[in-house]
Structure formats: C-alpha cells, structure tokens
Design a protein around this motif. Structure first.
Motif, short mmCIF file in Angstrom:
data_model
loop_
_atom_site.label_atom_id
_atom_site.label_comp_id
_atom_site.label_asym_id
_atom_site.label_seq_id
_atom_site.Cartn_x
_atom_site.Cartn_y
_atom_site.Cartn_z
N TYR A 246 0.84 -1.20 0.00
CA TYR A 246 0.00 0.00 0.00
C TYR A 246 0.87 1.26 0.00
O TYR A 246 0.58 2.22 -0.71
N ALA A 247 1.96 1.24 0.78
CA ALA A 247 2.88 2.36 0.80
C ALA A 247 3.51 2.56 -0.59
O ALA A 247 3.69 3.69 -1.04
N LEU A 248 3.82 1.45 -1.27
CA LEU A 248 4.34 1.53 -2.64
C LEU A 248 3.32 2.20 -3.56
O LEU A 248 3.68 3.06 -4.38
N ALA A 249 2.05 1.82 -3.42
CA ALA A 249 1.00 2.42 -4.24
C ALA A 249 0.89 3.92 -3.98
O ALA A 249 0.70 4.71 -4.91
N MET A 250 1.04 4.32 -2.72
CA MET A 250 0.96 5.74 -2.38
C MET A 250 2.15 6.52 -2.96
O MET A 250 2.02 7.66 -3.38
N LEU A 251 3.31 5.88 -2.98
CA LEU A 251 4.49 6.51 -3.58
C LEU A 251 4.28 6.70 -5.07
O LEU A 251 4.57 7.77 -5.63
N VAL A 252 3.79 5.67 -5.74
CA VAL A 252 3.50 5.75 -7.17
C VAL A 252 2.43 6.80 -7.43
O VAL A 252 2.49 7.56 -8.41
N ASP A 253 1.43 6.85 -6.55
CA ASP A 253 0.37 7.86 -6.62
C ASP A 253 0.98 9.26 -6.67
O ASP A 253 0.65 10.07 -7.54
N ALA A 254 1.89 9.54 -5.75
CA ALA A 254 2.50 10.87 -5.66
C ALA A 254 3.29 11.20 -6.93
O ALA A 254 3.17 12.30 -7.48
#
Length: 380
Positions: A246-254
């Motif tokens: 999920y943290a990876l997804a948030m990083l990609v999101d940013a």
C-alpha cells in the motif's frame, strides 16, 4: 507565478500535515473500536456512513462556496472539524462516542474540499492546472505515508492507541498553523487567477459528459482493502507485506500525479485517456496473477489513483468558469464518491462469485470512459 507557486506549496503542506493526522488515525480506528467493544457490523456501518456523509456534504458546501465566496471560512471550518476530532479520540471511552468522532472527521474533510479546490484552481491557472494539482496531490500523499509510519513508531515503542491519537495532534496543529500562514499571505486567492484565452462555448454539456467519465472510472476502481483482502485470502503475500504494498502504491500515486499533471497541461484529455487505459490493467494483474504480476498491479493501481487525484480535479478548472467551480467540485466529488461506493459493493459481491467476473467488470467499466474522453477532447 512565484506567488501562485508559493500558495500551491502552502496548501500542499496543509494537506501533508492533515493527511498525517487522519490517515494515521484511520490505520488504527478499526482495532481501537474493537477494543471499545464495537461489533464488526458497527465498524463497517460507521466507516461507510462517514465516507458517504463526507461526499454528500461536498455538494452543499460547494454550493455555499459559490454563493458566499467565503472560501477561507469554509476551508478553516472544515479543517478544524476534520483535524481536532482525531486527538479527541484519545478521550473516547465508549465506541458510540468514538464512532461519532470518526463520522465528524469525514464530514469535516468533505465540507472543506470544494472551497479549497476552488482556491487551488485560481493559483494553478498560472502554473498549469495539471501541474499545480499534481504538486498538491504529491504533498498530500507524503502525509498519507508519514502518518501511518508515525503511529507505527508509537505502537512499536509500546504506546497504546490513545497515545497514538494524542501524538497525531501534533501534525494537526501544524496543519492549522500553516493554513493560518496561507490566509495571511493570500487573503484574496482569486487575484491569482489568470483569464482563459478561449472560453469553452458550452461548458455545461462538456461538464456533464465529463461526469459520465468520472462515474465509470469510480464504479470500475477497486478499493485497496479488497485488493489486500485478496492477497491475504490466497496467501500471495504475508500480513506484513500488504501495508508495504500500500505504501508503494501511495508513492507511485505521488509520482504519477506530478507526471500526469504536467503532461495534462500540454496534451489535455489525451493524457487522461492514457492513464485510464494503463490503470484498467491493475485488476487482471492484481486479482489473477502471481506475486510479480500482483506487484505490477499495485503499481498501476497507484498510477490510476495519482491521475484521479490530480488531473481529474484539474479538468474541472479547465472546463468550468471560476464563479461556478465550487458547485462543480461538489457535484464531481459526490458522484465520484457514490460511484466508488457502488463499484466497491459490486466487486465485493463479484469476488464471492468469480474473480474473472470481477476483473471483467472492472476493466470494462473503466474502458467505457475512453470514448467519452475522446468526445471531450474534441470539444475543448
């Protein structure tokens, strides 16, 4: 342009600290309610009602913002309600009060969102709507990562849930202080807007067509809890790895918010078409693939989230005149939130029946938005 950039950064920092506060809290409200004796049904009911209330209130607050032009007052009211209730959870000694505070937090977030986005749209007219909203989303997601990590550290050093809520009061204070600074430096953000060279001939028709796009994408987009549920259910990843994904997804999101935002300013709705096609591939990879495919599925899910939170908001500023943007953002948020809710419900049902049916539903709903986007691209 420097003043506009400073305003965007300031509101981005407000969102960073705000996200630290309420995203940090959301990671522990479930087990906290369990500790207070709430049933799983009440936890699900509170979460759903809070989200729905937050989206419904946006329609009202957006209309009020357009009629009164009191953007700062509405924004301050929403942020204070949104943030103050989080440390107050430390004082909740029964689940009924805790649930009330959780719902108030979501209502506060919904109340301030349209007015804040209108003020952002004024400044982003100078630097590019896509790039400006992309910067804001990137800073927002930094907070979404830091908040849960802050709570993790509190719990790691043997602090309890109440201690975690108390510590989350610190970023809440920083968010309000930064908002105060932004107000004193930019009391009249509408002065930052530069006029559109060629106004749309019929913004209304394009707007309603665009809302069709928003609804299709919302219905077809699975929420991460369902993805995480699947990973655990099929034992694809261990429990500790799911938050990391999920943290990876948030990083990609940013990162994707910045990238797609910048491209949107140059290429318009063509960029949204590309983002929809890319993100539509997350479902087959995440729900039907192995470990490597699932990781790529999470990455593409993050790409879609970044595009939704940046260029989908930026598009409203490009389509709608400034005097109607508050209402437009309110309608946009309401329909997107309701569509996401319906899509999550349908995909939860499909998951129990057939993973293939879930994937087909998700992909088709998102790709149906592409023809509408092509029509919009030809109209703007």
């Amino acid at each position: 342009m420097k003043r506009a950039g400073k305003f965007i950064i300031l509101l981005g920092l407000v969102s960073l600290f705000a996200d630290m506060t309420y995203e940090g809290a959301r990671g522990i409200t479930g087990p906290f309610l369990l500790m207070l004796g709430a049933s799983a049904t009440m936890v699900g009911f509170a979460s759903g009602l809070g989200e729905l209330s937050g989206y419904i209130i946006r329609l009202f607050s957006g209309y009020v913002a357009d009629k009164t032009r009191r953007y700062w007052l509405i924004t301050f009211t929403g942020y204070i309600m949104n943030l103050v209730v989080v440390p107050l959870l430390a004082l909740a000694f029964n689940w009924q009060l805790a649930i009330l505070l959780i719902i108030l937090e979501r209502i506060g977030k919904g109340f301030r969102t349209p007015a804040r986005d209108v003020m952002l749209s004024y400044a982003t007219s100078q630097v590019g709507h896509g790039w400006g909203f992309g910067i804001h989303e990137a800073l927002d997601q930094v907070g979404a990562i830091l908040g849960p990590l802050m709570v993790f550290l509190v719990l790691y050093f043997r602090g309890g849930y109440r201690t975690g809520f108390t510590f989350l009061g610190l970023p809440a204070v920083f968010a309000i202080l930064t908002l105060v600074v932004a107000y004193f430096l930019f009391p009249s953000p509408h002065e930052l807007e530069v006029g559109r060279a060629e106004p749309l001939r019929s913004p209304g028709s394009v707007f309603w067509l665009y809302l069709g796009v928003v609804c299709l994408i919302g219905v077809g987009y699975a929420d991460f809890p369902l993805i995480g549920y699947h990973f655990k259910n099929v034992m694809l990843f261990g429990d500790f790895m799911i938050p990391v994904l999920y943290a990876l997804a948030m990083l990609v999101d940013a990162l994707s918010a910045l990238l797609f935002g910048k491209f949107f300013d140059y290429y318009g709705f063509k960029v949204m078409i590309v983002s929809v096609i890319l993100s539509s591939l997350f479902a087959p990879l995440a729900f039907l693939g192995g470990v490597l495919a699932a990781v790529f599925g999470v990455i593409l899910w993050g790409v879609g989230m970044g595009a939704q939170e940046s260029i989908m908001r930026a598009a409203i500023a490009r389509i709608i005149p400034s005097d109607r943007r508050g209402s437009a953002y309110g309608i946009f948020n309401l329909l997107f939130g309701f569509s996401w809710f319906l899509g999550s419900l349908f995909m939860g049902i499909f998951y129990e029946i057939s993973l293939l049916a879930l994937v087909i539903f998700s992909v088709i709903m998102q790709l149906l938005a592409v023809p509408l986007l092509i029509r919009i691209e030809k109209s703007v």
